[in-house]
Motif scaffolding. Structure first.
Motif, short mmCIF file in Angstrom:
data_model
loop_
_atom_site.label_atom_id
_atom_site.label_comp_id
_atom_site.label_asym_id
_atom_site.label_seq_id
_atom_site.Cartn_x
_atom_site.Cartn_y
_atom_site.Cartn_z
N ARG A 94 36.60 81.94 11.36
CA ARG A 94 37.57 81.36 10.45
C ARG A 94 37.55 82.16 9.15
NH1 ARG A 94 33.72 76.21 10.95
NH2 ARG A 94 31.97 77.01 9.75
N SER A 152 36.86 81.10 19.15
CA SER A 152 35.44 81.44 19.07
C SER A 152 34.75 80.75 17.89
CB SER A 152 35.27 82.96 18.93
OG SER A 152 35.61 83.38 17.61
N GLY A 153 35.55 80.21 16.97
CA GLY A 153 35.01 79.60 15.78
C GLY A 153 35.10 80.48 14.55
N SER A 175 40.37 75.22 21.12
CA SER A 175 39.65 75.42 22.37
C SER A 175 40.50 75.04 23.57
CB SER A 175 38.35 74.61 22.36
OG SER A 175 37.54 74.99 21.28
N GLY A 220 31.50 71.48 20.91
CA GLY A 220 31.41 72.92 20.73
C GLY A 220 32.76 73.60 20.61
N GLY A 221 33.84 72.83 20.57
CA GLY A 221 35.16 73.40 20.39
C GLY A 221 35.47 73.69 18.93
N VAL A 222 36.72 74.06 18.67
CA VAL A 222 37.16 74.40 17.32
C VAL A 222 38.50 73.73 17.06
CG1 VAL A 222 37.67 76.26 15.68
CG2 VAL A 222 36.04 76.65 17.55
N VAL A 230 30.89 69.72 11.64
CA VAL A 230 31.21 69.22 12.98
C VAL A 230 31.97 67.90 12.85
CG1 VAL A 230 30.28 68.43 15.19
CG2 VAL A 230 29.17 70.31 13.94
N THR A 240 38.98 74.01 8.86
CA THR A 240 38.59 74.34 10.23
C THR A 240 37.16 73.88 10.49
OG1 THR A 240 40.02 76.29 10.21
CG2 THR A 240 38.33 76.20 11.91
N ARG A 283 34.01 72.72 13.75
CA ARG A 283 33.57 72.65 15.13
C ARG A 283 33.68 71.20 15.60
NH1 ARG A 283 32.49 77.15 18.45
NH2 ARG A 283 31.61 78.81 17.18
N THR A 284 33.82 71.00 16.90
CA THR A 284 33.82 69.66 17.47
C THR A 284 32.43 69.37 18.06
OG1 THR A 284 34.49 70.34 19.70
CG2 THR A 284 36.24 69.97 18.07
#
Length: 351
Positions: free
Chosen positions: A245, A242-243, A330, A106-108, A297, A100, A102-103
């Motif tokens: 994990r 929300s991130g 996200s 700011g996404g997941v 990221v 998992t 982050r992008t």
């Protein structure tokens, strides 16, 4: 089991012919779901189901402590109570990996490999009457329908609706994603209280239907008695939009939650750290290296490359990767790749 389901289905079709419209209304969601089945790639099929998914009634009666406990309920649900039988489900073993990240926006996202030789995966897009819309995957070879079984032809497509009650991974409309992985040993979890019972894979369907995030999913897990599928230990990779994990493991019938972006097929909790790690298996370390090098990221292509790099070709002594999935938490959606065919993506969105 396949023969039993066929007999049940033929009985159902007979009822439709005799009672006409009323029976059609009763079976319409199942029939439409079965008819939606389509082959995506070798070893991967897709089905859409809209209507009562049967899970609320299952939980109201206390759930089921094993796949064989659940089988009678599934037959009852698919036949609307017109058929009863005794069957046996198939035991199996599988490996997996997940990561998992982050992008950049700011996404997941979560990437996941399901490693199993000659799996027959069914992607099930469910829009239940109550609960969250989900996209899940299950290896229908675990049902024991026979070595030559494929979700082709109405009877076999109808059988594949059993996947409503079992999932090996998936995502819901709120961006909660869960994947089941072997934990590294054969010590089974069998919690024994007065709570409802669910197996490892049935619990994933239950969580995705009812939980919007990791914290809600953990609360639901504490409200059931967990029972290991296929005679082995399991752990979950779990993340939300929300991130957050986590990896959920079970030690001595107690749930343990570990913070980790990556997971493979050995324990991560302190009590059993690295137990089950096979010499030469560096998938977890390679995922962690990629994660650290990127600062956690990655864009979709980078995550796909990272999870593809630890996918497994099928060869003697090793489990091949049956499917790879990249889930966008996200903007809830998932891209599938069957049997390491990374040039053939299949993308599905939750609306």
């Amino acid at each position: 089991m396949k023969k039993v389901f066929k007999i049940a289905l033929y009985s159902v079709l007979g009822l439709v012919a005799v009672f006409g419209v009323l029976t059609w209304l009763e079976f319409r969601p199942m029939v439409k779901g079965a008819l939606s089945a389509e082959k995506l790639d070798e070893g991967l099929y897709y089905i859409e189901y809209k209507g009562d998914d049967g899970f609320d009634a299952l939980m109201a009666k206390g759930g089921g402590a094993s796949a064989n406990d659940l089988r009678d309920y599934i037959i009852h649900f698919l036949s609307k109570g017109h058929y009863k039988t005794n069957t046996e489900t198939k035991k199996a073993d599988f490996g997996c990996s997940a990561l998992t990240v982050r992008t950049p926006e700011g996404g997941v996202m979560m990437g996941r490999n399901f490693d199993f030789p000659s799996a027959m995966g069914v992607v099930l897009h469910t829009v239940p009457d109550r609960g969250y819309e989900t996209i899940t995957t299950f290896n229908v070879a675990f049902f024991g329908f026979g070595e030559d079984y494929k979700p082709e032809g109405f009877t076999n497509q109808y059988l594949a609706l059993s996947s409503l009650f079992f999932a090996l991974d998936g995502i819901n409309e709120k961006g909660l994603a869960i994947a089941d992985l072997m934990a590294g040993d054969t010590i089974q979890t069998h919690q024994q209280t007065d709570k409802p019972d669910l197996t490892t894979t049935a619990a994933i369907s239950y969580l995705l239907k009812n939980a919007a995030n990791v914290d809600e999913a953990l609360a639901l897990l504490r409200g059931i008695d967990m029972h290991s599928d296929i005679g082995s230990a399991h752990h979950y990779a779990m993340a939300d939009a929300s991130g957050r994990r986590v990896v959920v493991e079970y030690v001595d019938n107690e749930m343990v939650v570990v913070e980790s972006p990556a997971v493979a097929n050995h324990y991560l909790c302190e009590a059993k750290l690295n137990e089950g790690l096979v010499e030469g298996d560096d998938r977890y370390d390679r995922l962690c290296l990629r994660f650290d090098a990127s600062g956690g990221v990655m864009n979709a292509q980078q995550l796909t490359d990272a999870i593809a790099a630890v996918s497994q070709p099928e060869r003697k002594g090793f489990l091949g990767t049956a499917w790879t999935m990249v889930m966008d938490l996200s903007h809830p959606s998932v891209t599938y790749y069957s049997r390491r065919h990374f040039d053939k993506p299949f993308h599905f969105e939750i609306k």
